[in-house]
Design an enzyme around this catalytic site. Structure first.
Site, PDB file in Angstrom:
ATOM      1  N   HIS A  34      39.831  33.814  42.843  1.00  0.00           N
ATOM      2  CA  HIS A  34      39.420  32.251  42.935  1.00  0.00           C
ATOM      3  C   HIS A  34      40.269  31.543  43.930  1.00  0.00           C
ATOM      4  O   HIS A  34      41.289  32.210  44.391  1.00  0.00           O
ATOM      5  CB  HIS A  34      39.470  31.737  41.511  1.00  0.00           C
ATOM      6  N   CYS A  42      45.090  36.877  38.311  1.00  0.00           N
ATOM      7  CA  CYS A  42      43.881  36.682  38.932  1.00  0.00           C
ATOM      8  C   CYS A  42      44.433  37.160  40.570  1.00  0.00           C
ATOM      9  O   CYS A  42      45.378  37.210  40.952  1.00  0.00           O
ATOM     10  CB  CYS A  42      43.272  35.379  38.737  1.00  0.00           C
TER      11      CYS A  42
END
Length: 158
Positions: free
Chosen positions: A107, A133
């Site tokens: 992301h 992430c």
């Protein structure tokens, strides 16, 4: 500055992989419909993401993997996309989520409640600072989100 120098694109710029092999494929020659033709590799030691099409590197991106909570190592597959999501627990949101395993995603760098990029987080790209992430520049996470189909193999290593 280093982040900009490390970034490569297939749009006419010659890209070389870690073994100095060129990636001579132009973006208009890439069939973005078949997930089997793509592979995403994440080198957590170098904090770099490499995207391959038929074993030719077409994109090289600086990233930030996990700090306190480690990014999982191994082989995965992209399974879901979400354009934007706010995470109350971290008091930040991000754009262009591409899920590859459990709660782990590619992301954008974090954004605040007002939809503004958190500059101090952007400046940390290239260092392990995420909650597990893989953070990317906004335009790089958008490219991954927009261009690559689901089902792409993801390999994460140190």
């Amino acid at each position: 500055k280093e982040a900009e120098e490390e970034q490569g694109t297939a749009g006419g710029e010659e890209i070389k992989d870690e073994n100095n092999n060129p990636g001579p494929i132009e973006e208009q020659d890439i069939d973005f419909n078949s997930s089997n033709d793509f592979r995403i590799e994440v080198d957590l030691t170098k904090q770099k993401v490499f995207v391959y099409y038929k074993d030719n590197m077409i994109r090289k991106m600086i990233c930030s993997g996990g700090a306190g909570e480690s990014t999982p190592l191994g082989e995965f597959e992209t399974t879901k996309k979400i354009e934007y999501f706010w995470v109350d627990r971290f008091n930040m949101g991000a754009f262009y989520w591409t899920k590859f395993y459990g709660k782990y995603l590619f992301h954008s760098v974090p954004f605040d409640k007002n939809g503004e990029m958190i500059v101090k987080e952007y400046e940390k790209l290239g260092s392990p600072v995420s909650h597990g992430c893989i953070r990317l520049k906004l335009e790089e996470s958008k490219w991954l989100y927009d261009e690559l189909p689901l089902g792409v193999k993801v390999i994460i290593y140190k």
